[in-house]
Scaffold this active site. Structure first.
Site, PDB file in Angstrom:
ATOM      1  N   TYR A  54       0.862  -1.194   0.000  1.00  0.00           N
ATOM      2  CA  TYR A  54       0.000   0.000   0.000  1.00  0.00           C
ATOM      3  C   TYR A  54       0.883   1.222   0.000  1.00  0.00           C
ATOM      4  O   TYR A  54       1.795   1.323   0.814  1.00  0.00           O
ATOM      5  CB  TYR A  54      -0.916   0.033   1.230  1.00  0.00           C
ATOM      6  CG  TYR A  54      -2.363   0.020   0.816  1.00  0.00           C
ATOM      7  CD1 TYR A  54      -2.887   1.073   0.084  1.00  0.00           C
ATOM      8  CD2 TYR A  54      -3.195  -1.059   1.100  1.00  0.00           C
ATOM      9  CE1 TYR A  54      -4.198   1.054  -0.351  1.00  0.00           C
ATOM     10  CE2 TYR A  54      -4.506  -1.089   0.673  1.00  0.00           C
ATOM     11  CZ  TYR A  54      -5.001  -0.025  -0.053  1.00  0.00           C
ATOM     12  OH  TYR A  54      -6.300  -0.041  -0.505  1.00  0.00           O
ATOM     13  N   GLU A  56      -0.397   4.801  -0.729  1.00  0.00           N
ATOM     14  CA  GLU A  56      -1.157   6.027  -1.035  1.00  0.00           C
ATOM     15  C   GLU A  56      -0.241   7.237  -0.915  1.00  0.00           C
ATOM     16  O   GLU A  56       0.546   7.335   0.036  1.00  0.00           O
ATOM     17  CB  GLU A  56      -2.326   6.166  -0.059  1.00  0.00           C
ATOM     18  CG  GLU A  56      -3.469   5.224  -0.391  1.00  0.00           C
ATOM     19  CD  GLU A  56      -4.620   5.344   0.593  1.00  0.00           C
ATOM     20  OE1 GLU A  56      -4.465   6.017   1.617  1.00  0.00           O
ATOM     21  OE2 GLU A  56      -5.666   4.733   0.321  1.00  0.00           O
ATOM     22  N   ASP A 200      -6.089  13.285 -25.580  1.00  0.00           N
ATOM     23  CA  ASP A 200      -6.120  11.893 -25.123  1.00  0.00           C
ATOM     24  C   ASP A 200      -5.471  11.070 -26.247  1.00  0.00           C
ATOM     25  O   ASP A 200      -6.097  10.776 -27.260  1.00  0.00           O
ATOM     26  CB  ASP A 200      -7.577  11.482 -24.904  1.00  0.00           C
ATOM     27  CG  ASP A 200      -7.720  10.010 -24.545  1.00  0.00           C
ATOM     28  OD1 ASP A 200      -6.706   9.274 -24.578  1.00  0.00           O
ATOM     29  OD2 ASP A 200      -8.861   9.593 -24.245  1.00  0.00           O
ATOM     30  N   THR A 226      -3.497   5.841 -22.250  1.00  0.00           N
ATOM     31  CA  THR A 226      -3.365   4.499 -21.696  1.00  0.00           C
ATOM     32  C   THR A 226      -1.925   4.061 -21.968  1.00  0.00           C
ATOM     33  O   THR A 226      -1.240   4.628 -22.821  1.00  0.00           O
ATOM     34  CB  THR A 226      -4.328   3.495 -22.362  1.00  0.00           C
ATOM     35  OG1 THR A 226      -4.137   3.560 -23.771  1.00  0.00           O
ATOM     36  CG2 THR A 226      -5.779   3.781 -22.025  1.00  0.00           C
ATOM     37  N   LYS A 229      -1.725   0.253 -25.251  1.00  0.00           N
ATOM     38  CA  LYS A 229      -2.085   0.116 -26.674  1.00  0.00           C
ATOM     39  C   LYS A 229      -0.783   0.151 -27.488  1.00  0.00           C
ATOM     40  O   LYS A 229       0.051  -0.719 -27.310  1.00  0.00           O
ATOM     41  CB  LYS A 229      -3.087   1.203 -27.062  1.00  0.00           C
ATOM     42  CG  LYS A 229      -4.400   1.099 -26.253  1.00  0.00           C
ATOM     43  CD  LYS A 229      -5.447   2.048 -26.762  1.00  0.00           C
ATOM     44  CE  LYS A 229      -6.788   1.878 -26.088  1.00  0.00           C
ATOM     45  NZ  LYS A 229      -6.893   2.490 -24.753  1.00  0.00           N
ATOM     46  N   ARG A 235      -1.577  -2.879 -18.731  1.00  0.00           N
ATOM     47  CA  ARG A 235      -2.877  -2.206 -18.732  1.00  0.00           C
ATOM     48  C   ARG A 235      -2.858  -1.085 -17.686  1.00  0.00           C
ATOM     49  O   ARG A 235      -2.535  -1.336 -16.526  1.00  0.00           O
ATOM     50  CB  ARG A 235      -3.954  -3.242 -18.383  1.00  0.00           C
ATOM     51  CG  ARG A 235      -5.377  -2.810 -18.523  1.00  0.00           C
ATOM     52  CD  ARG A 235      -6.244  -4.021 -18.757  1.00  0.00           C
ATOM     53  NE  ARG A 235      -5.871  -4.641 -20.010  1.00  0.00           N
ATOM     54  CZ  ARG A 235      -6.277  -4.216 -21.208  1.00  0.00           C
ATOM     55  NH1 ARG A 235      -7.097  -3.206 -21.313  1.00  0.00           N
ATOM     56  NH2 ARG A 235      -5.874  -4.815 -22.306  1.00  0.00           N
TER      57      ARG A 235
HETATM   58  C1  LIG Z   1      -8.929   7.378 -26.646  1.00  0.00           C
HETATM   59  C2  LIG Z   1      -9.190   6.510 -25.461  1.00  0.00           C
HETATM   60  N1  LIG Z   1      -9.211   7.062 -24.237  1.00  0.00           N
HETATM   61  C3  LIG Z   1      -9.449   6.343 -23.135  1.00  0.00           C
HETATM   62  C4  LIG Z   1      -9.666   4.983 -23.213  1.00  0.00           C
HETATM   63  C5  LIG Z   1     -10.016   4.236 -21.970  1.00  0.00           C
HETATM   64  O1  LIG Z   1      -9.061   3.384 -21.503  1.00  0.00           O
HETATM   65  P1  LIG Z   1      -9.427   2.243 -20.452  1.00  0.00           P
HETATM   66  O2  LIG Z   1     -10.119   1.182 -21.209  1.00  0.00           O
HETATM   67  O3  LIG Z   1      -8.091   1.854 -19.902  1.00  0.00           O
HETATM   68  O4  LIG Z   1     -10.317   2.860 -19.402  1.00  0.00           O
HETATM   69  C6  LIG Z   1      -9.625   4.351 -24.452  1.00  0.00           C
HETATM   70  C7  LIG Z   1      -9.841   2.894 -24.536  1.00  0.00           C
HETATM   71  O5  LIG Z   1      -9.988   2.262 -25.490  1.00  0.00           O
HETATM   72  C8  LIG Z   1      -9.398   5.134 -25.608  1.00  0.00           C
HETATM   73  O6  LIG Z   1      -9.413   4.596 -26.835  1.00  0.00           O
END
Ligand SMILES: Cc1ncc(COP(=O)(O)O)c(C=O)c1O
Length: 430
Positions: A54, A56, A200, A226, A229, A235
């Site tokens: 843990y 935090e 994002d 993320t 990918k 993950r």
């Molecule tokens: C552009 C984008 N943002 C956020 C996410 C969310 O990721 P997670 O599935 O880890 O919550 C994804 C997932 O496919 C995504 O394509």
């Protein structure tokens, strides 16, 4: 590498399903654009006693004792992430991409503030304003879309929409868009309308890290991604940002501190320390010169996949791709995404049904499927294999219910991947 020696004795049921899943991954072609295969080193880091801890808080500022080594892992992950993208600040604790986005919004917005992002049926993600997601419930989202003729983003339209909506946050990034993004222009539009710019980059983070796509960092306040990918890590997710909050320079906390507070204690409790260690390993891998070669091959593979599909009568949204994914428009095939996804699964080609721009069908059975090359490229497949796979996909889409044809295609796929073990030397012992 021996896998799960003890697990076969202590929990044979879970041992069996884990084994079946490994075989499924190994015997098929993984074309889900958001998936990849992590290295053995990343797998190793995840399966460690770091999971027992843990912690935090943040390095040197924890709410629990005994974090001297955990601090080192997290610092390594943060430093490597900053170096990889050239960012001022990195928070590597977000458990997932959705939480990273939630945390970023919480850091700079009030509930019901206006956000302008890409429409979901034009390529945006659930967390970019879907009304069944927290984003659509907590914030006042509007969407910009792609051009009706070309299905590509027209930045003049994005600008017009931004000037009309006057959002507090302009969001760039997507889940299903096969072309490059103009981050500089997004940044300028945000500046002109007085909005924060957040990107994002979940899908294209690896391509950006390899410098084969423009880096959004110089043009953004915040970047979320993320890690699993194209970046090929475990993950999870991370948030990168500038130190300063350009709109509130007098605040007690700067932007980096606001992001950290939004993650913990704002949204999450203890970080996943084993995953953070694995993120550090993946970032180190992404900093190596051969990562550029990998991403370059991902792009080459996607181009050959796209041209093979089109040569075989499969329509693609925007007529091709500049990144790791292609979006198939099934309208001329007389089937929806649900049937296509299942037919391809029958031949061991794994994809996902997907909305396409101006889709008249429902999200549960849309008019498209999305395909990607990151996972297959990790396995070592090249252009000549993409040709075979593209032909197999086209034939399957033309014969979705013909079992005798599908049986032959499945055999061809299994034969093709046999030469490309997912983890060379990997043995299931149990
Ligand atoms: C552009 C984008 N943002 C956020 C996410 C969310 O990721 P997670 O599935 O880890 O919550 C994804 C997932 O496919 C995504 O394509």
């Amino acid at each position: 590498m021996n896998l799960m020696n003890d697990l076969s004795v202590s929990d044979p049921e879970i041992f069996n399903v884990l084994t079946q899943e490994i075989k499924r991954q190994e015997n098929g072609v993984e074309m889900i654009a958001s998936e990849n295969f992590v290295s053995k080193a990343v797998l190793d880091a995840m399966g460690t006693p770091h999971t027992n801890k843990y912690s935090e808080g943040y390095p040197n500022k924890r709410y629990y004792g005994g974090n001297e080594f955990i601090d080192i892992s997290e610092d390594l992950a943060r430093e490597r992430a900053k170096k990889l993208f050239g960012a001022d600040h990195a928070n590597v604790q977000p458990h997932a991409g959705s939480q990273a986005n939630m945390e970023a919004y919480f850091a700079i917005l009030e509930l019901k503030d206006k956000i302008l992002g890409m429409k979901l049926d034009h390529g945006g993600h659930l967390t970019h304003g879907s009304n069944v997601n927290f984003s659509g419930k907590f914030y006042d989202f509007s969407g910009y879309g792609v051009d009706e003729d070309t299905h590509t983003l027209n930045m003049d339209d994005v600008r017009r929409e931004a000037e009309r909506v006057k959002p507090k946050l302009l969001l760039s990034g997507f889940s299903a868009y096969p072309r490059k993004l103009d981050f500089k222009e997004f940044g300028e539009i945000a500046k002109d309308v007085g909005a924060y710019h957040m990107s994002d980059i979940a899908h294209i983070a690896g391509i950006i890290a390899a410098k084969l796509h423009e880096n959004p960092i110089p043009h953004c306040d915040i970047v979320t991604t993320t890690t699993h990918k194209t970046l090929r890590g475990p993950r999870g997710a991370m948030i990168l940002c500038r130190e300063e909050d350009q709109f509130n320079p007098e605040d007690k906390k700067n932007l980096a501190q606001k992001i950290d507070s939004a993650v913990f204690p704002g949204m999450q409790g203890g970080p996943l320390d084993h995953v953070i260690a694995a993120k550090a390993v993946a970032f180190k891998e992404a900093l190596q010169p051969d990562f550029v070669g990998y991403q370059d091959q991902v792009l080459k593979n996607a181009k050959v996949l796209a041209s093979t599909l089109m040569d075989n009568g499969v329509d693609l949204v925007t007529g091709g791709t500049d990144n790791h994914l292609v979006l198939v428009d099934l309208s001329n095939k007389g089937i929806g995404g649900k049937v296509a996804e299942k037919a391809l699964e029958d031949v061991h080609i794994y994809t996902n049904k997907n909305m396409i721009p101006f889709d008249e069908r429902s999200p549960f059975d849309p008019s498209g499927i999305r395909l990607g090359t990151p996972a297959l490229t990790t396995r070592g497949l090249k252009e000549e294999h993409m040709k075979v796979i593209g032909e197999c996909i086209a034939k399957t889409l033309d014969n979705p219910t013909e079992d005798s044809i599908k049986t032959k295609i499945k055999a061809e796929i299994e034969e093709l991947v046999r030469d490309f073990p997912m983890y060379p030397g990997f043995k299931i012992v149990g």
